[in-house]
Design a protein around this motif. Structure first.
Motif, PDB file in Angstrom:
ATOM      1  N   VAL A  28       0.846  -1.201   0.000  1.00  0.00           N
ATOM      2  CA  VAL A  28       0.000   0.000   0.000  1.00  0.00           C
ATOM      3  C   VAL A  28       0.879   1.248   0.000  1.00  0.00           C
ATOM      4  O   VAL A  28       0.648   2.192  -0.766  1.00  0.00           O
ATOM      5  N   ASN A  29       1.905   1.250   0.841  1.00  0.00           N
ATOM      6  CA  ASN A  29       2.805   2.408   0.914  1.00  0.00           C
ATOM      7  C   ASN A  29       3.525   2.644  -0.405  1.00  0.00           C
ATOM      8  O   ASN A  29       3.700   3.794  -0.828  1.00  0.00           O
ATOM      9  N   THR A  30       3.949   1.571  -1.067  1.00  0.00           N
ATOM     10  CA  THR A  30       4.616   1.708  -2.362  1.00  0.00           C
ATOM     11  C   THR A  30       3.672   2.321  -3.386  1.00  0.00           C
ATOM     12  O   THR A  30       4.057   3.212  -4.150  1.00  0.00           O
ATOM     13  N   ALA A  31       2.432   1.863  -3.404  1.00  0.00           N
ATOM     14  CA  ALA A  31       1.455   2.407  -4.352  1.00  0.00           C
ATOM     15  C   ALA A  31       1.242   3.900  -4.119  1.00  0.00           C
ATOM     16  O   ALA A  31       1.188   4.691  -5.068  1.00  0.00           O
ATOM     17  N   LEU A  32       1.114   4.304  -2.857  1.00  0.00           N
ATOM     18  CA  LEU A  32       0.927   5.725  -2.556  1.00  0.00           C
ATOM     19  C   LEU A  32       2.185   6.531  -2.898  1.00  0.00           C
ATOM     20  O   LEU A  32       2.087   7.671  -3.364  1.00  0.00           O
ATOM     21  N   PHE A  33       3.346   5.942  -2.685  1.00  0.00           N
ATOM     22  CA  PHE A  33       4.598   6.612  -3.033  1.00  0.00           C
ATOM     23  C   PHE A  33       4.668   6.847  -4.544  1.00  0.00           C
ATOM     24  O   PHE A  33       5.022   7.943  -4.999  1.00  0.00           O
ATOM     25  N   VAL A  34       4.318   5.842  -5.327  1.00  0.00           N
ATOM     26  CA  VAL A  34       4.323   5.980  -6.788  1.00  0.00           C
ATOM     27  C   VAL A  34       3.321   7.055  -7.200  1.00  0.00           C
ATOM     28  O   VAL A  34       3.637   7.929  -8.016  1.00  0.00           O
ATOM     29  N   ARG A  35       2.125   7.022  -6.619  1.00  0.00           N
ATOM     30  CA  ARG A  35       1.109   8.028  -6.938  1.00  0.00           C
ATOM     31  C   ARG A  35       1.634   9.435  -6.689  1.00  0.00           C
ATOM     32  O   ARG A  35       1.525  10.319  -7.541  1.00  0.00           O
ATOM     33  N   ASP A  36       2.212   9.654  -5.520  1.00  0.00           N
ATOM     34  CA  ASP A  36       2.640  11.002  -5.145  1.00  0.00           C
ATOM     35  C   ASP A  36       3.907  11.438  -5.879  1.00  0.00           C
ATOM     36  O   ASP A  36       4.033  12.596  -6.279  1.00  0.00           O
ATOM     37  N   THR A  37       4.846  10.523  -6.058  1.00  0.00           N
ATOM     38  CA  THR A  37       6.096  10.878  -6.725  1.00  0.00           C
ATOM     39  C   THR A  37       5.861  11.235  -8.194  1.00  0.00           C
ATOM     40  O   THR A  37       6.479  12.160  -8.716  1.00  0.00           O
ATOM     41  N   LEU A  38       4.948  10.517  -8.838  1.00  0.00           N
ATOM     42  CA  LEU A  38       4.626  10.819 -10.233  1.00  0.00           C
ATOM     43  C   LEU A  38       3.562  11.912 -10.345  1.00  0.00           C
ATOM     44  O   LEU A  38       3.237  12.330 -11.453  1.00  0.00           O
ATOM     45  N   ALA A  39       3.010  12.355  -9.206  1.00  0.00           N
ATOM     46  CA  ALA A  39       1.936  13.355  -9.186  1.00  0.00           C
ATOM     47  C   ALA A  39       0.795  12.921 -10.094  1.00  0.00           C
ATOM     48  O   ALA A  39       0.299  13.693 -10.921  1.00  0.00           O
ATOM     49  N   LEU A  40       0.376  11.662  -9.926  1.00  0.00           N
ATOM     50  CA  LEU A  40      -0.714  11.143 -10.751  1.00  0.00           C
ATOM     51  C   LEU A  40      -2.036  11.767 -10.321  1.00  0.00           C
ATOM     52  O   LEU A  40      -2.348  11.823  -9.132  1.00  0.00           O
ATOM     53  N   ALA A  68       0.424   5.445 -16.796  1.00  0.00           N
ATOM     54  CA  ALA A  68       0.392   4.965 -15.404  1.00  0.00           C
ATOM     55  C   ALA A  68      -0.909   5.391 -14.732  1.00  0.00           C
ATOM     56  O   ALA A  68      -1.522   4.610 -13.989  1.00  0.00           O
ATOM     57  N   ALA A  69      -1.354   6.610 -14.995  1.00  0.00           N
ATOM     58  CA  ALA A  69      -2.609   7.093 -14.416  1.00  0.00           C
ATOM     59  C   ALA A  69      -3.797   6.269 -14.910  1.00  0.00           C
ATOM     60  O   ALA A  69      -4.711   5.955 -14.149  1.00  0.00           O
ATOM     61  N   GLU A  70      -3.775   5.888 -16.186  1.00  0.00           N
ATOM     62  CA  GLU A  70      -4.857   5.061 -16.738  1.00  0.00           C
ATOM     63  C   GLU A  70      -4.891   3.676 -16.097  1.00  0.00           C
ATOM     64  O   GLU A  70      -5.952   3.079 -15.950  1.00  0.00           O
ATOM     65  N   GLU A  71      -3.749   3.151 -15.735  1.00  0.00           N
ATOM     66  CA  GLU A  71      -3.675   1.811 -15.142  1.00  0.00           C
ATOM     67  C   GLU A  71      -3.908   1.814 -13.629  1.00  0.00           C
ATOM     68  O   GLU A  71      -4.028   0.755 -13.012  1.00  0.00           O
ATOM     69  N   TRP A  72      -3.967   2.987 -13.041  1.00  0.00           N
ATOM     70  CA  TRP A  72      -3.951   3.128 -11.589  1.00  0.00           C
ATOM     71  C   TRP A  72      -5.097   2.422 -10.864  1.00  0.00           C
ATOM     72  O   TRP A  72      -4.871   1.662  -9.926  1.00  0.00           O
ATOM     73  N   LEU A  73      -6.348   2.700 -11.251  1.00  0.00           N
ATOM     74  CA  LEU A  73      -7.488   2.208 -10.466  1.00  0.00           C
ATOM     75  C   LEU A  73      -7.511   0.692 -10.343  1.00  0.00           C
ATOM     76  O   LEU A  73      -7.768   0.153  -9.263  1.00  0.00           O
ATOM     77  N   GLY A  74      -7.229  -0.005 -11.428  1.00  0.00           N
ATOM     78  CA  GLY A  74      -7.193  -1.467 -11.366  1.00  0.00           C
ATOM     79  C   GLY A  74      -6.083  -1.965 -10.459  1.00  0.00           C
ATOM     80  O   GLY A  74      -6.267  -2.917  -9.693  1.00  0.00           O
ATOM     81  N   TRP A  75      -4.931  -1.300 -10.536  1.00  0.00           N
ATOM     82  CA  TRP A  75      -3.807  -1.697  -9.685  1.00  0.00           C
ATOM     83  C   TRP A  75      -4.125  -1.412  -8.222  1.00  0.00           C
ATOM     84  O   TRP A  75      -3.862  -2.239  -7.345  1.00  0.00           O
ATOM     85  N   TRP A  76      -4.706  -0.264  -7.938  1.00  0.00           N
ATOM     86  CA  TRP A  76      -5.053   0.087  -6.560  1.00  0.00           C
ATOM     87  C   TRP A  76      -6.035  -0.933  -5.983  1.00  0.00           C
ATOM     88  O   TRP A  76      -5.923  -1.317  -4.819  1.00  0.00           O
ATOM     89  N   ALA A  77      -6.979  -1.393  -6.784  1.00  0.00           N
ATOM     90  CA  ALA A  77      -7.921  -2.428  -6.325  1.00  0.00           C
ATOM     91  C   ALA A  77      -7.161  -3.704  -5.954  1.00  0.00           C
ATOM     92  O   ALA A  77      -7.442  -4.334  -4.925  1.00  0.00           O
ATOM     93  N   ASP A  78      -6.180  -4.089  -6.781  1.00  0.00           N
ATOM     94  CA  ASP A  78      -5.360  -5.267  -6.469  1.00  0.00           C
ATOM     95  C   ASP A  78      -4.579  -5.057  -5.169  1.00  0.00           C
ATOM     96  O   ASP A  78      -4.462  -5.972  -4.346  1.00  0.00           O
TER      97      ASP A  78
END
Length: 198
Positions: A28-40, A68-78
């Motif tokens: 979960v932390n990695t996913a949030l880090f990727v979100r914030d670092t890429l400013a998705l 990456a933004a387009e792929e985000w929601l499915g990945w976040w669900a996983d």
């Protein structure tokens, strides 16, 4: 009541009838880090503010932010399904795993940012202490006049700004560290969840 610590997760069990796992989750932390670092510009369910402390925006070479933004929601669900189940293998942030194999833009982002995400996790992310779980369960049992029914609850602690307590399913809560260290907020919220499961 027994207490054990396993990879940042605190587990509490009483009379083999209930179990509460509480702690941080590196995926979960990695996913949030990727979100914030890429400013998705993506929505998380629940809506989660930025990391605390915040991270600078960095887009590594070869990373396609729009894809990456387009792929985000499915990945976040996983990611959330994995955290809820407390699985140790096949994490959605594993670049060779099935979740990122079908999401090449996020796979590239995770490969590029994994070392920085791990460093952030090591420096800033620690579980902020025990929740009054046993006390809350005993209080609920006292009000009910009986033992609680068997249940399993997972509380995933996230290092984000602000006060967050979101019940994702009947048995999974996402909570910010700031919320959890405030007993005036966390104890009543926990009590409400336990009462609904009791």
């Amino acid at each position: 009541m027994t207490f054990a610590r396993d990879t940042g997760v605190m587990r509490f069990a009483g009379r083999e009838s209930w179990q509460v796992s509480h702690g941080t989750n590196q995926t979960v932390n990695t996913a949030l880090f990727v979100r914030d670092t890429l400013a998705l510009s993506v929505e998380t369910v629940p809506e989660l503010p930025g990391l605390d402390p915040s991270v600078p925006v960095v887009v590594p070479a070869g990373v396609d932010r729009a894809a990456a933004a387009e792929e985000w929601l499915g990945w976040w669900a996983d990611v959330l399904d994995h955290a809820r189940a407390e699985l140790h293998g096949g994490a959605p942030d594993d670049p060779s795993g099935p979740s990122l194999q079908v999401r090449p833009a996020l796979r590239a982002a995770v490969l590029a940012l994994a070392p920085a995400a791990a460093e952030y996790d090591e420096r800033y992310v620690t579980s902020r202490g025990a929740l009054p779980i046993g006390e809350v369960v005993r209080g609920v049992e006292g009000r009910l006049g009986r033992y609680v029914r068997p249940f399993r609850l997972v509380i995933t602690e996230v290092p984000v700004q602000g006060m967050v307590w979101e019940r994702m399913t009947d048995t999974h809560v996402i909570a910010s560290q700031r919320f959890l260290v405030d007993p005036a907020r966390s104890a009543p919220a926990l009590r409400a969840v336990v009462e609904s499961l009791a």
